[in-house]
Design a protein around this motif. Structure first.
Motif, PDB file in Angstrom:
ATOM      1  N   LEU A   1     -12.364  21.819   2.143  1.00  0.00           N
ATOM      2  CA  LEU A   1     -10.972  21.429   2.358  1.00  0.00           C
ATOM      3  C   LEU A   1     -10.673  20.086   1.718  1.00  0.00           C
ATOM      4  O   LEU A   1      -9.630  19.923   1.060  1.00  0.00           O
ATOM      5  N   ALA A   2     -11.564  19.118   1.876  1.00  0.00           N
ATOM      6  CA  ALA A   2     -11.330  17.800   1.286  1.00  0.00           C
ATOM      7  C   ALA A   2     -11.175  17.906  -0.225  1.00  0.00           C
ATOM      8  O   ALA A   2     -10.281  17.291  -0.818  1.00  0.00           O
ATOM      9  N   ASP A   3     -12.017  18.719  -0.856  1.00  0.00           N
ATOM     10  CA  ASP A   3     -11.933  18.899  -2.308  1.00  0.00           C
ATOM     11  C   ASP A   3     -10.656  19.635  -2.698  1.00  0.00           C
ATOM     12  O   ASP A   3     -10.008  19.299  -3.700  1.00  0.00           O
ATOM     13  N   ASP A   4     -10.299  20.655  -1.929  1.00  0.00           N
ATOM     14  CA  ASP A   4      -9.104  21.439  -2.239  1.00  0.00           C
ATOM     15  C   ASP A   4      -7.843  20.585  -2.100  1.00  0.00           C
ATOM     16  O   ASP A   4      -6.952  20.631  -2.959  1.00  0.00           O
ATOM     17  N   LEU A   5      -7.774  19.795  -1.043  1.00  0.00           N
ATOM     18  CA  LEU A   5      -6.603  18.924  -0.863  1.00  0.00           C
ATOM     19  C   LEU A   5      -6.523  17.894  -1.989  1.00  0.00           C
ATOM     20  O   LEU A   5      -5.435  17.610  -2.508  1.00  0.00           O
ATOM     21  N   ALA A   6      -7.668  17.331  -2.366  1.00  0.00           N
ATOM     22  CA  ALA A   6      -7.667  16.341  -3.445  1.00  0.00           C
ATOM     23  C   ALA A   6      -7.131  16.948  -4.733  1.00  0.00           C
ATOM     24  O   ALA A   6      -6.375  16.298  -5.483  1.00  0.00           O
ATOM     25  N   ALA A   7      -7.499  18.201  -5.008  1.00  0.00           N
ATOM     26  CA  ALA A   7      -7.023  18.871  -6.218  1.00  0.00           C
ATOM     27  C   ALA A   7      -5.523  19.103  -6.181  1.00  0.00           C
ATOM     28  O   ALA A   7      -4.880  19.264  -7.224  1.00  0.00           O
ATOM     29  N   ARG A   8      -4.951  19.123  -4.980  1.00  0.00           N
ATOM     30  CA  ARG A   8      -3.513  19.331  -4.815  1.00  0.00           C
ATOM     31  C   ARG A   8      -2.752  18.019  -4.629  1.00  0.00           C
ATOM     32  O   ARG A   8      -1.563  18.021  -4.321  1.00  0.00           O
ATOM     33  N   GLY A   9      -3.450  16.889  -4.775  1.00  0.00           N
ATOM     34  CA  GLY A   9      -2.801  15.601  -4.615  1.00  0.00           C
ATOM     35  C   GLY A   9      -2.635  15.168  -3.178  1.00  0.00           C
ATOM     36  O   GLY A   9      -1.871  14.248  -2.878  1.00  0.00           O
ATOM     37  N   GLU A  10      -3.352  15.809  -2.254  1.00  0.00           N
ATOM     38  CA  GLU A  10      -3.301  15.477  -0.834  1.00  0.00           C
ATOM     39  C   GLU A  10      -4.632  14.850  -0.431  1.00  0.00           C
ATOM     40  O   GLU A  10      -5.599  14.873  -1.189  1.00  0.00           O
ATOM     41  N   THR A  11      -4.684  14.345   0.793  1.00  0.00           N
ATOM     42  CA  THR A  11      -5.936  13.787   1.297  1.00  0.00           C
ATOM     43  C   THR A  11      -5.988  13.938   2.801  1.00  0.00           C
ATOM     44  O   THR A  11      -4.952  14.016   3.475  1.00  0.00           O
ATOM     45  N   LEU A  12      -7.187  14.014   3.327  1.00  0.00           N
ATOM     46  CA  LEU A  12      -7.359  13.948   4.772  1.00  0.00           C
ATOM     47  C   LEU A  12      -7.096  12.521   5.235  1.00  0.00           C
ATOM     48  O   LEU A  12      -7.483  11.570   4.573  1.00  0.00           O
ATOM     49  N   ARG A  13      -6.466  12.417   6.415  1.00  0.00           N
ATOM     50  CA  ARG A  13      -6.090  11.124   6.957  1.00  0.00           C
ATOM     51  C   ARG A  13      -6.795  10.861   8.283  1.00  0.00           C
ATOM     52  O   ARG A  13      -7.192  11.787   8.992  1.00  0.00           O
ATOM     53  N   ALA A  14      -6.916   9.596   8.626  1.00  0.00           N
ATOM     54  CA  ALA A  14      -7.462   9.226   9.928  1.00  0.00           C
ATOM     55  C   ALA A  14      -6.654   9.897  11.028  1.00  0.00           C
ATOM     56  O   ALA A  14      -5.429   9.875  11.009  1.00  0.00           O
ATOM     57  N   GLY A  15      -7.361  10.515  11.965  1.00  0.00           N
ATOM     58  CA  GLY A  15      -6.711  11.211  13.062  1.00  0.00           C
ATOM     59  C   GLY A  15      -6.491  12.685  12.826  1.00  0.00           C
ATOM     60  O   GLY A  15      -6.222  13.434  13.779  1.00  0.00           O
ATOM     61  N   ASP A  16      -6.572  13.148  11.573  1.00  0.00           N
ATOM     62  CA  ASP A  16      -6.386  14.566  11.288  1.00  0.00           C
ATOM     63  C   ASP A  16      -7.437  15.407  12.018  1.00  0.00           C
ATOM     64  O   ASP A  16      -8.615  15.033  12.095  1.00  0.00           O
ATOM     65  N   ILE A  17      -6.996  16.555  12.515  1.00  0.00           N
ATOM     66  CA  ILE A  17      -7.895  17.571  13.043  1.00  0.00           C
ATOM     67  C   ILE A  17      -8.068  18.641  11.980  1.00  0.00           C
ATOM     68  O   ILE A  17      -7.089  19.117  11.395  1.00  0.00           O
ATOM     69  N   VAL A  18      -9.306  19.027  11.730  1.00  0.00           N
ATOM     70  CA  VAL A  18      -9.589  20.108  10.788  1.00  0.00           C
ATOM     71  C   VAL A  18     -10.374  21.183  11.535  1.00  0.00           C
ATOM     72  O   VAL A  18     -11.505  20.944  11.975  1.00  0.00           O
ATOM     73  N   THR A  19      -9.767  22.353  11.705  1.00  0.00           N
ATOM     74  CA  THR A  19     -10.485  23.470  12.318  1.00  0.00           C
ATOM     75  C   THR A  19     -10.974  24.380  11.207  1.00  0.00           C
ATOM     76  O   THR A  19     -10.228  24.732  10.288  1.00  0.00           O
ATOM     77  N   THR A  20     -12.267  24.711  11.237  1.00  0.00           N
ATOM     78  CA  THR A  20     -12.955  25.138  10.031  1.00  0.00           C
ATOM     79  C   THR A  20     -13.051  26.638   9.824  1.00  0.00           C
ATOM     80  O   THR A  20     -13.564  27.067   8.790  1.00  0.00           O
ATOM     81  N   GLY A  21     -12.575  27.447  10.752  1.00  0.00           N
ATOM     82  CA  GLY A  21     -12.601  28.884  10.545  1.00  0.00           C
ATOM     83  C   GLY A  21     -13.385  29.614  11.617  1.00  0.00           C
ATOM     84  O   GLY A  21     -14.222  29.046  12.319  1.00  0.00           O
ATOM     85  N   THR A  22     -13.117  30.895  11.721  1.00  0.00           N
ATOM     86  CA  THR A  22     -13.697  31.675  12.813  1.00  0.00           C
ATOM     87  C   THR A  22     -15.200  31.864  12.656  1.00  0.00           C
ATOM     88  O   THR A  22     -15.709  32.126  11.560  1.00  0.00           O
ATOM     89  N   THR A  23     -15.900  31.761  13.768  1.00  0.00           N
ATOM     90  CA  THR A  23     -17.349  31.943  13.790  1.00  0.00           C
ATOM     91  C   THR A  23     -17.743  33.369  14.151  1.00  0.00           C
ATOM     92  O   THR A  23     -18.923  33.712  14.101  1.00  0.00           O
ATOM     93  N   THR A  24     -16.766  34.191  14.537  1.00  0.00           N
ATOM     94  CA  THR A  24     -17.032  35.585  14.903  1.00  0.00           C
ATOM     95  C   THR A  24     -15.996  36.481  14.248  1.00  0.00           C
ATOM     96  O   THR A  24     -14.966  36.004  13.751  1.00  0.00           O
ATOM     97  N   ALA A  25     -16.231  37.770  14.262  1.00  0.00           N
ATOM     98  CA  ALA A  25     -15.154  38.706  13.961  1.00  0.00           C
ATOM     99  C   ALA A  25     -14.115  38.547  15.066  1.00  0.00           C
ATOM    100  O   ALA A  25     -14.464  38.602  16.252  1.00  0.00           O
ATOM    101  N   PRO A  26     -12.837  38.289  14.735  1.00  0.00           N
ATOM    102  CA  PRO A  26     -11.854  37.959  15.773  1.00  0.00           C
ATOM    103  C   PRO A  26     -11.518  39.153  16.666  1.00  0.00           C
ATOM    104  O   PRO A  26     -11.069  40.191  16.164  1.00  0.00           O
TER     105      PRO A  26
END
Length: 252
Positions: free
Chosen positions: A202-227
């Motif tokens: 995500l950090a790399d993808d946002l950087a490529a789009r001109g965005e950045t992760l910020r202090a305080g941001d929550i990043v939820t990384t994806g499902t660990t099971t079949a939903p």
């Protein structure tokens, strides 16, 4: 109104009314990821405060299911944020699934090229309730899904986990129970091999789009099971072993 704003407006209308679309009209449908990203960001003007990011399709099975060749980033909006133990609305659910996820809270901004892991302030347990504004979200294609906030819906941020840095999150088992019955099993390895790999992506993808992760941001990384599928009146428990659990339920 530009096609970008018209796209965002139509998605937001569907989001707030509960109506679903077969597809975006051809004249405003994003043709590629760049156009879809602009439409997604135009949603911010309608949805309000964005406090972080979700990542969709962080498993090969998830990517195959929606016919994309990689993950998709989406926003977490404050108005759809919930606490553990909350009773969530169910009348507007379309996908009707829940996901047990590992979420990171950023302690500082992450400039392009920096190691995002060094900026992590905390690990949290989480449950995402994704959703889509499309009748058949598996058929509309990557750009439309990206414009549709990468199937963002509601989100429950659970407890902070102490001492996680010494553990292998990829090996951490997770279980989702619905109404007390086991409904799905998985582990952190389902998330691009490791939840921290998803965070780096995500950090790399946002950087490529001109965005950045910020202090305080929550990043939820994806499902660990079949939903697993849920319905009105259901009670859900996402169990992360000795890390703890996140519980929620849905109104009748």
């Amino acid at each position: 109104m530009s096609s970008t704003d018209a796209c965002a407006e139509l998605i937001w209308q569907a989001w707030t009314t509960g109506e679903r679309m077969a597809a975006l009209p051809a004249e405003i449908r994003p043709a590629d990821a760049d156009a879809a990203w602009r439409a997604q960001r135009a949603l911010d003007q309608r949805a309000g405060h964005r406090y972080g990011w979700k990542i969709a399709a962080t498993s090969l099975a998830g990517q195959a299911h929606i016919a994309v060749d990689g993950p998709l980033p989406g926003p977490l909006y404050e108005r759809f944020r919930h606490e553990p133990g909350d009773v969530l609305p169910s009348h507007d659910l379309h996908m009707r699934v829940v996901e047990a996820e590992f979420a990171f809270r950023m302690g500082r901004d992450v400039p392009a090229g920096a190691d995002v892991v060094d900026a992590v302030a905390a690990l949290h347990l989480a449950v995402e309730i994704p959703d889509s504004r499309f009748t058949d979200f598996v058929a509309v294609g990557g750009p439309s899904l990206l414009a549709d906030a990468a199937c963002a819906g509601r989100f429950v941020l659970g407890p902070e986990v102490a001492g996680w840095q010494a553990d292998d999150l990829a090996a951490r088992a997770t279980t989702i129970s619905v109404n007390g019955e086991p409904a799905a099993h998985g582990s952190g390895s389902a998330v691009l091999g490791h939840p921290l790999a998803a965070l780096r992506w995500l950090a790399d993808d946002l950087a490529a789009r001109g965005e950045t992760l910020r202090a305080g941001d929550i990043v939820t990384t994806g499902t660990t099971t079949a939903p697993p599928t849920i319905a009105a009146g259901d009670t859900v428990r996402a169990d992360f072993g000795d890390y703890g659990a996140v519980e929620l339920s849905f109104r009748h």
